[in-house]
Design a protein around this motif. Structure first.
Motif, mmCIF file in Angstrom:
data_model
loop_
_atom_site.group_PDB
_atom_site.id
_atom_site.type_symbol
_atom_site.label_atom_id
_atom_site.label_comp_id
_atom_site.label_asym_id
_atom_site.label_seq_id
_atom_site.Cartn_x
_atom_site.Cartn_y
_atom_site.Cartn_z
ATOM 1 N N TYR A 137 -1.939 -7.436 47.889
ATOM 2 C CA TYR A 137 -1.771 -6.773 47.758
ATOM 3 C C TYR A 137 -0.624 -6.539 46.032
ATOM 4 N N PHE A 138 -0.002 -7.954 46.806
ATOM 5 C CA PHE A 138 1.384 -8.666 45.744
ATOM 6 C C PHE A 138 0.791 -9.598 45.248
ATOM 7 N N GLY A 139 -0.389 -10.480 45.423
ATOM 8 C CA GLY A 139 -0.301 -11.808 44.504
ATOM 9 C C GLY A 139 -0.614 -12.173 42.868
ATOM 10 N N ASN A 140 0.275 -13.167 42.627
ATOM 11 C CA ASN A 140 0.064 -13.224 40.821
ATOM 12 C C ASN A 140 -0.123 -14.284 40.331
ATOM 13 N N ASN A 141 -0.672 -14.425 39.473
ATOM 14 C CA ASN A 141 -1.076 -15.921 38.821
ATOM 15 C C ASN A 141 0.149 -17.230 38.807
ATOM 16 N N ASP A 142 1.088 -16.228 38.832
ATOM 17 C CA ASP A 142 2.789 -17.849 38.643
ATOM 18 C C ASP A 142 2.639 -17.953 40.298
ATOM 19 N N LEU A 143 2.858 -16.822 40.871
ATOM 20 C CA LEU A 143 2.607 -17.331 42.871
ATOM 21 C C LEU A 143 1.345 -18.571 42.692
ATOM 22 N N ARG B 41 -7.936 -16.547 50.716
ATOM 23 C CA ARG B 41 -7.716 -15.435 50.680
ATOM 24 C C ARG B 41 -6.714 -14.469 49.967
ATOM 25 N N ILE B 42 -7.795 -13.232 48.985
ATOM 26 C CA ILE B 42 -6.472 -12.864 48.246
ATOM 27 C C ILE B 42 -7.060 -11.493 48.423
ATOM 28 N N VAL B 43 -6.406 -10.320 49.114
ATOM 29 C CA VAL B 43 -6.580 -9.050 48.676
ATOM 30 C C VAL B 43 -6.342 -7.972 47.851
ATOM 31 N N LEU B 44 -6.753 -6.951 47.035
ATOM 32 C CA LEU B 44 -6.459 -6.670 46.459
ATOM 33 C C LEU B 44 -5.022 -6.907 45.538
ATOM 34 N N CYS B 45 -5.065 -8.020 44.780
ATOM 35 C CA CYS B 45 -3.906 -8.893 43.975
ATOM 36 C C CYS B 45 -4.938 -8.143 42.858
ATOM 37 N N TYR C 269 -10.897 -9.869 48.114
ATOM 38 C CA TYR C 269 -11.935 -8.467 48.198
ATOM 39 C C TYR C 269 -10.913 -7.913 47.346
ATOM 40 N N PHE C 270 -11.939 -6.814 46.229
ATOM 41 C CA PHE C 270 -11.196 -6.537 45.442
ATOM 42 C C PHE C 270 -10.646 -7.095 43.815
ATOM 43 N N GLY C 271 -10.110 -6.402 43.028
ATOM 44 C CA GLY C 271 -9.369 -7.501 41.687
ATOM 45 C C GLY C 271 -9.799 -6.790 40.795
ATOM 46 N N ASN C 272 -9.611 -7.866 39.579
ATOM 47 C CA ASN C 272 -9.885 -8.124 38.897
ATOM 48 C C ASN C 272 -10.354 -9.753 38.006
ATOM 49 N N ILE C 273 -10.645 -9.895 39.087
ATOM 50 C CA ILE C 273 -11.445 -11.508 39.116
ATOM 51 C C ILE C 273 -12.707 -11.197 38.818
ATOM 52 N N THR C 274 -13.468 -11.566 38.105
ATOM 53 C CA THR C 274 -14.813 -11.598 36.917
ATOM 54 C C THR C 274 -15.519 -12.671 37.654
ATOM 55 N N ASN C 275 -17.060 -12.589 37.140
ATOM 56 C CA ASN C 275 -17.775 -14.209 36.910
ATOM 57 C C ASN C 275 -16.951 -15.070 36.348
ATOM 58 N N VAL C 276 -16.824 -15.206 35.433
ATOM 59 C CA VAL C 276 -16.246 -15.837 34.513
ATOM 60 C C VAL C 276 -15.049 -17.083 35.634
ATOM 61 N N GLY C 277 -13.692 -16.055 36.079
ATOM 62 C CA GLY C 277 -13.465 -16.845 37.148
ATOM 63 C C GLY C 277 -13.955 -17.376 38.528
ATOM 64 N N LEU C 278 -14.964 -17.038 38.460
ATOM 65 C CA LEU C 278 -16.060 -17.346 39.808
ATOM 66 C C LEU C 278 -16.650 -18.770 39.738
#
Length: 348
Positions: free
Chosen positions: A123-129, A144-148, A172-181
């Motif tokens: 729920y709370f992860g971000n790029n800076d973390l 593991r990142i969930v709803l970040c 799980y969910f989030g804004n990471i797309t095929n580019v990030g993968l």
């Protein structure tokens, strides 16, 4: 009178227990002594056993409660070995949360002293973390990142460059797309397990081959860069048979594959037989989601109001369309009724 009382008390000899009385079960132990003995018993446990026990309760409980039990437990809670695995599982209810999860995570990372191997952010992860993690260690094996939603393609891509030994990535969910993968795949050649789970969405028939390619961008990114995968979960992905075939061709070591709610796939022909024969643990698009830990509601996508019965056997317009759900209006989806789970209806 007070003086006489003190004099009388000072002159009284202390009562001495006889040996029989002292050993009698009738003599009750003081609660404080029982607590001390309990703590001594806990202190007698092997250190690795104690650490294994503490890791099961989660990082938040360790920092907020466990380390405050006694001095010996606080010492154990400062052992870098305990912080090789950091689990920041939480309810996501930040209004009632009396602590800052980002700062708490950084504190836990600091305690790992560069030994961090496994971390779970919810729920709370971000790029800076992510940057803080990779600045502290390059030995991470599992992320593991969930709803970040604040973690972007750029953030995961930059982090992956510093994590050459990562073997597991679970999104799980989030804004990471095929580019990030794809960038993760290029930076992490040892990746053996990938979870890229999204919300299930039912789409209409594609009007052109170009539209179909767009649906397979995730699958194609995986097929181009992750040949060592043994375990793959693509719950709710919109890929078609073309994307699945690309993955099977490029990932010969696959042992488990979760395709639940991948409604663009048709496994009634040779592709289904290929999956059944080559994958040991296979979850089909219409398999039950009762054991899934997150919301498995399926949505009707892109504002379409009806579906061709030939496209989605077993469903009627009544099953798919709900017009009064405004919560998802901004996303372009209409929600199904909370009690309906499309994946539990025969799909093939």
């Amino acid at each position: 009178m007070a003086s006489s009382s003190r004099s009388h008390g000072q002159g009284r000899k202390p009562y001495r227990w006889s040996e029989k009385e002292a050993s009698s079960s009738a003599v009750k132990r003081r609660p404080g002594k029982e607590l001390a003995e309990t703590r001594n018993w806990l202190e007698d446990l092997p250190r690795d056993v104690t650490i294994a026990m503490l890791q099961k309760v989660g990082t938040i409980d360790i920092l907020e409660n466990i380390q405050k039990v006694c001095v010996s437990w606080r010492k154990i809670c400062k052992d870098p070995t305990l912080w090789r695995s950091i689990d920041m599982r939480n309810t996501g209810d930040f209004q009632d949360m009396p602590y800052d999860l980002v700062e708490m995570t950084k504190h836990a990372i600091d305690r790992s002293c560069g030994q961090l191997l496994d971390i779970n952010l919810e729920y709370f992860g971000n790029n800076d973390l992510l940057k803080y993690i990779t600045d502290s260690t390059n030995q991470l094996r599992r992320l593991r990142i969930v709803l970040c939603w604040a973690i972007s393609d750029e953030g995961i891509s930059e982090a992956a460059k510093k994590l050459p030994y990562m073997e597991e990535l679970h999104i799980y969910f989030g804004n990471i797309t095929n580019v990030g993968l794809e960038n993760v795949g290029r930076s992490c050649p040892s990746l053996k397990s990938l979870t890229y789970n999204q919300q299930g969405v039912v789409l209409p028939l594609m009007d052109s081959d170009e539209d179909e390619v767009d649906l397979n961008v995730d699958a194609l990114a995986i097929s181009r860069t992750m040949p060592q995968l043994h375990h793959l979960s693509l719950f709710g992905n919109q890929m078609t048979n073309e994307g699945l075939e690309a993955i099977l061709d490029a990932c010969p070591h696959l042992e488990s594959l979760d395709l639940r709610q991948c409604f663009g796939i048709n496994l009634s022909g040779p592709l289904g037989k290929r999956c059944s024969s080559s994958i040991k643990a296979l979850r089909l698009p219409d398999d039950s989601t009762s054991d899934y830990e997150f919301d498995a509601t399926v949505y009707k996508g892109c504002g379409y109001n009806s579906y061709d019965d030939d496209y989605l056997p077993g469903f009627s317009d009544t099953d798919l369309v709900t017009d009064d759900d405004e919560d998802y209006a901004s996303l372009g989806y209409d929600s199904f009724d909370d009690n309906e789970n499309v994946s539990d209806v025969d799909f093939l």
